[in-house]
Design an enzyme around this catalytic site. Structure first.
Site, mmCIF file in Angstrom:
data_model
loop_
_atom_site.group_PDB
_atom_site.id
_atom_site.type_symbol
_atom_site.label_atom_id
_atom_site.label_comp_id
_atom_site.label_asym_id
_atom_site.label_seq_id
_atom_site.Cartn_x
_atom_site.Cartn_y
_atom_site.Cartn_z
ATOM 1 N N SER A 443 0.815 -1.100 0.024
ATOM 2 C CA SER A 443 -0.039 0.093 0.154
ATOM 3 C C SER A 443 0.894 1.236 -0.064
ATOM 4 O O SER A 443 0.280 2.391 -0.287
ATOM 5 C CB SER A 443 -1.011 0.009 1.192
ATOM 6 O OG SER A 443 -0.322 -0.140 2.436
ATOM 7 N N HIS A 464 -2.287 -3.508 -5.380
ATOM 8 C CA HIS A 464 -2.758 -3.110 -3.975
ATOM 9 C C HIS A 464 -4.301 -3.552 -3.790
ATOM 10 O O HIS A 464 -5.245 -2.946 -4.318
ATOM 11 C CB HIS A 464 -2.551 -1.496 -3.791
ATOM 12 C CG HIS A 464 -2.901 -0.991 -2.557
ATOM 13 N ND1 HIS A 464 -3.490 0.253 -2.625
ATOM 14 C CD2 HIS A 464 -3.248 -1.615 -1.492
ATOM 15 C CE1 HIS A 464 -4.082 0.430 -1.313
ATOM 16 N NE2 HIS A 464 -3.723 -0.408 -0.895
ATOM 17 N N GLU A 476 -5.878 -1.760 -7.021
ATOM 18 C CA GLU A 476 -5.061 -0.597 -7.448
ATOM 19 C C GLU A 476 -4.038 -1.296 -8.063
ATOM 20 O O GLU A 476 -2.992 -2.105 -7.323
ATOM 21 C CB GLU A 476 -4.641 0.513 -6.649
ATOM 22 C CG GLU A 476 -3.988 1.633 -6.862
ATOM 23 C CD GLU A 476 -3.717 2.645 -5.748
ATOM 24 O OE1 GLU A 476 -3.716 3.834 -6.098
ATOM 25 O OE2 GLU A 476 -3.560 2.151 -4.644
ATOM 26 N N ASN A 514 -3.937 5.932 -1.257
ATOM 27 C CA ASN A 514 -3.625 6.197 0.310
ATOM 28 C C ASN A 514 -3.163 7.673 -0.110
ATOM 29 O O ASN A 514 -3.003 8.529 0.998
ATOM 30 C CB ASN A 514 -2.472 5.216 0.399
ATOM 31 C CG ASN A 514 -2.966 4.141 0.888
ATOM 32 O OD1 ASN A 514 -4.305 3.937 1.415
ATOM 33 N ND2 ASN A 514 -2.174 3.024 0.897
#
Length: 732
Positions: A443, A464, A476, A514
């Site tokens: 991440s 991800h 992702e 993120n």
């Protein structure tokens, strides 16, 4: 080619068959309405036709209205879009009403032709609204079929009579889970709820429908709401019982939507107001509210992001042009919660899985996680014992790396430590074939850096997953500097196999999701230090449609993880690190051993069952609440702009390559205000000139994190929109 066809049998029953060419499931188009009305008129006018059966030429009935058409209806409506939309919707109502009355005498209610719907499988949206306008609904006994009205989930509501008919058929209380929650049922459950009338063996479906048509009496054709003395089940709004129902429904809708989803409120208004008047006036009211929703930019944005764009990404809108890369055997490294979840979704999709951990006990524990998910499915009667055995049989849990031979994809999900990840990469690449694609699940760690451990960096890619893997819809995919097209295509094809939605981004710190969600959390924590009332922070977020306030979100993800990310980011950024004020609060919470839900204490308190008991009052002792509080809009704009501007910067820097991925990824990845359609859709709603001006105001008051990106500034000067620019680029 026709979407509808008609044949008349020797008994005089006309069978109208819906079968849209080149579509796996029927969807209603504007041409389809013309065809259907023509056949309906012909059948009603033909004296040799005694009745009609409406069915499908596919193993399902219909998936609803073509949402691409709905998205374009406003554009097609001319200079007066509201009137154009209303007239178009009323034309659909007229066709449905014509079928419902079926040529009967308006006074005596006699002389009509019986019309039955025969549903071989799934019937959604208009695929249920059409049958609700017939006189009897037969459904094949197909446990995989789904029947319902899911429109509320994409920002609209059933606007072709479904709202009015279902509420009058079942009552407001009975219809509410179907209308307001979009709940879907199998045929037997739909019959028990009163949605369909009969469930019959699939091979008898048409025969049973024809039999009813040939034996129906005049009274069988009169809908309850057309009969004299009709009373709404459960009571109309002015009835004591009905009054209580509507008061409760209003509270429930506002509690669930926080007032930010206009479709739910409009639906309830259509039911309430429609229940006070005769049926033909009620469907006009429904049409007015439906027009109101279609005119609201929120509905268009939700349809675009949650249906059109999401579907395009799932079908490979940005997939490189290389051969099919379907995964046959996947190796998952690490049997912790994340690795176990990846193993489960892979096996559940029919892929052979090798689940690796340091010893057999750890690997078996990971497999038992998958077993737990399947057991939960069995307890809800969604998974059979055979299905459970089949899925678990595909997972080979082992500590033997040699079992990875023959894998065409590796998904590494070990600890977030570059050294450990690098060692595993080298060990595994020495065992698997030269063509195997290696994906790392991370991440935060840069993919280009991790790829240095690989002897085949063009076959190295980031994937991800979001936790919990079995529930989260987004994946992702991150391309490193040397990642090749085949690796990207492999990742995309794999995500499609496991029935999730992919976005593809370029490598950068925190990637896309993120990168946006961390500033949202940090802004909430920063406001705590400033003395903003924590309840104001949390409720401001929820009133903007965020599923969790920033303080609750950091509790869920764990405060010690936040500390770990903060330390790593500070080490990487040095003097440029902007979040020292946030760290003060976060590190203090960690020092108090308040690590979030997992420790039973964080920004919130928790009972022994892990249920939140309210915001922790100890916060106020450390960070006193200021006497003067900011207004709601100010707090909301801080929380929304801080994450939205990161999305714009990601696009500006080339991390994000497609605004569709930015919007879909934001909604599915961290729940970014779904009513808005995503960050780029929200900025388009605000207008770039206002957005840029608001950035300047926020930056002056709160600092450079709100500085207007140059991309947005340039758009503001020309009064451009993100989707307008994207459409021009595509046309060029």
């Amino acid at each position: 080619m026709n979407e509808f066809t008609m044949s008349v049998d020797g008994d005089g029953v006309a069978v109208i068959t819906w079968d849209v060419p080149n579509k796996s499931m029927n969807v209603m188009s504007l041409d389809g309405w013309d065809e259907f009305e023509g056949l309906l008129d012909a059948a009603l006018a033909d004296e040799a036709v005694k009745g009609i059966v409406l069915t499908s030429g596919k193993d399902t009935f219909a998936g609803g209205m073509d949402l691409n058409v709905i998205a374009k209806m406003k554009e097609m409506a001319g200079d007066d879009p509201a009137k154009g939309l209303f007239d178009g919707i009323m034309r659909i109502h007229a066709i449905m009403r014509k079928m419902e009355l079926a040529g009967m005498d308006p006074k005596t209610k006699k002389g009509g032709k019986p019309i039955a719907a025969a549903l071989p499988g799934t019937a959604l949206g208009i695929g249920l609204e059409l049958p609700l306008s017939t006189h009897r609904i037969f459904a094949a006994d197909n446990p995989k079929a789904k029947i319902g009205l899911p429109e509320i989930k994409v920002g609209i509501f059933p606007g072709a009579g479904g709202t009015t008919r279902l509420s009058r058929k079942l009552g407001a209380m009975g219809a509410s889970p179907i209308l307001l929650e979009g709940k879907l049922s199998d045929p037997k459950k739909a019959k028990s709820m009163g949605i369909v009338d009969e469930v019959v063996p699939a091979d008898e479906l048409i025969a049973k429908a024809k039999e009813w048509v040939l034996n129906a009496k005049d009274a069988d054709l009169v809908k309850p709401w057309d009969a004299k003395g009709y009373k709404m089940p459960g009571g109309a709004p002015y009835h004591p019982a009905g009054f209580m129902t509507f008061v409760g429904a209003s509270a429930m809708v506002n509690g669930n939507t926080q007032g930010v989803y206009p479709a739910a409120k409009a639906l309830l208004s259509a039911v309430y107001e429609g229940a006070l008047v005769p049926f033909d006036t009620a469907i006009k009211i429904e049409a007015r509210w439906f027009t109101n929703i279609l005119m609201n930019p929120s509905s268009g944005n939700m349809i675009r992001s949650l249906f059109i764009n999401k579907e395009a990404l799932e079908k490979g809108a940005n997939r490189p042009a290389v051969d099919d890369q379907k995964v046959k055997k996947v190796g998952v490294l690490g049997a912790g919660m994340m690795g176990a979840g990846i193993a489960y979704v892979s096996a559940n999709a029919g892929i052979e899985v090798v689940l690796i951990d340091r010893d057999q006990e750890a690997a078996d524990k990971g497999k038992s996680y998958a077993e737990g998910i399947l057991d939960k499915g069995m307890s809800r009667k969604k998974v059979t014992a055979e299905k459970k055995e089949e899925v678990l049989g595909r997972i080979n849990a082992t500590s033997d790396l040699d079992a990875l031979k023959g894998c065409d994809l590796i998904v590494e999900a070990v600890f977030e430590d570059p050294k450990i990840k690098g060692e595993m990469t080298q060990k595994v690449e020495a065992i698997v074939g030269d063509d195997c694609i290696f994906a790392t699940n991370t991440s935060t760690l840069p993919i280009t850096m991790l790829a240095k451990a690989s002897s085949r960096p063009e076959q190295f890619i980031g994937i991800h997953f979001f936790s919990p893997v079995d529930k989260m819809l987004l994946v992702e995919i991150i391309k490193g500097k040397e990642t090749g097209d085949r690796a990207t295509a492999k990742a995309l094809d794999y995500v499609r196999q496991i029935r999730k939605t992919p976005i593809v981004v370029n490598d950068a710190r925190f990637f896309y999701a993120n990168r946006c969600i961390i500033p949202y959390i940090n802004e909430g924590i920063r406001m705590v230090k400033e003395g903003v009332e924590p309840a104001l922070i949390e409720n401001a977020a929820k009133l903007m449609g965020m599923p969790l306030g920033p303080l609750q979100l950091v509790d869920e993800t764990s405060i010690d993880l936040g500390v770990k990310i903060a330390k790593a980011t500070r080490a990487a950024m040095g003097d440029d690190y902007p979040d020292g004020e946030v760290d003060e609060v976060l590190f203090w919470m960690a020092d108090q051993n308040r690590l979030g839900r997992k420790s039973g204490s964080g920004f919130y308190g928790y009972d022994e069952k892990g249920k939140r008991t309210g915001l922790w009052d100890g916060l106020e002792a450390k960070y006193p609440v200021a006497e003067e509080q900011p207004d709601l809009i100010e707090v909301q704009h801080r929380l929304m702009f801080v994450q939205t501007l990161e999305a714009v910067r990601a696009l500006e820097e080339g991390v994000l390559m497609d605004i569709r991925e930015g919007d879909v990824g934001a909604i599915l990845g961290w729940g970014y205000a779904p009513w808005s359609g995503g960050p780029f859709s929200w900025l388009d709603m605000l207008g770039s000139p206002y957005a840029a001006e608001r950035c300047d105001q926020l930056a002056e008051t709160y600092g450079p994190r709100f500085a207007c990106p140059q991309l947005l500034r340039d758009m503001a000067e020309k009064d451009q929109t993100f989707y307008g620019n994207a459409a021009k680029a595509q046309a060029a």
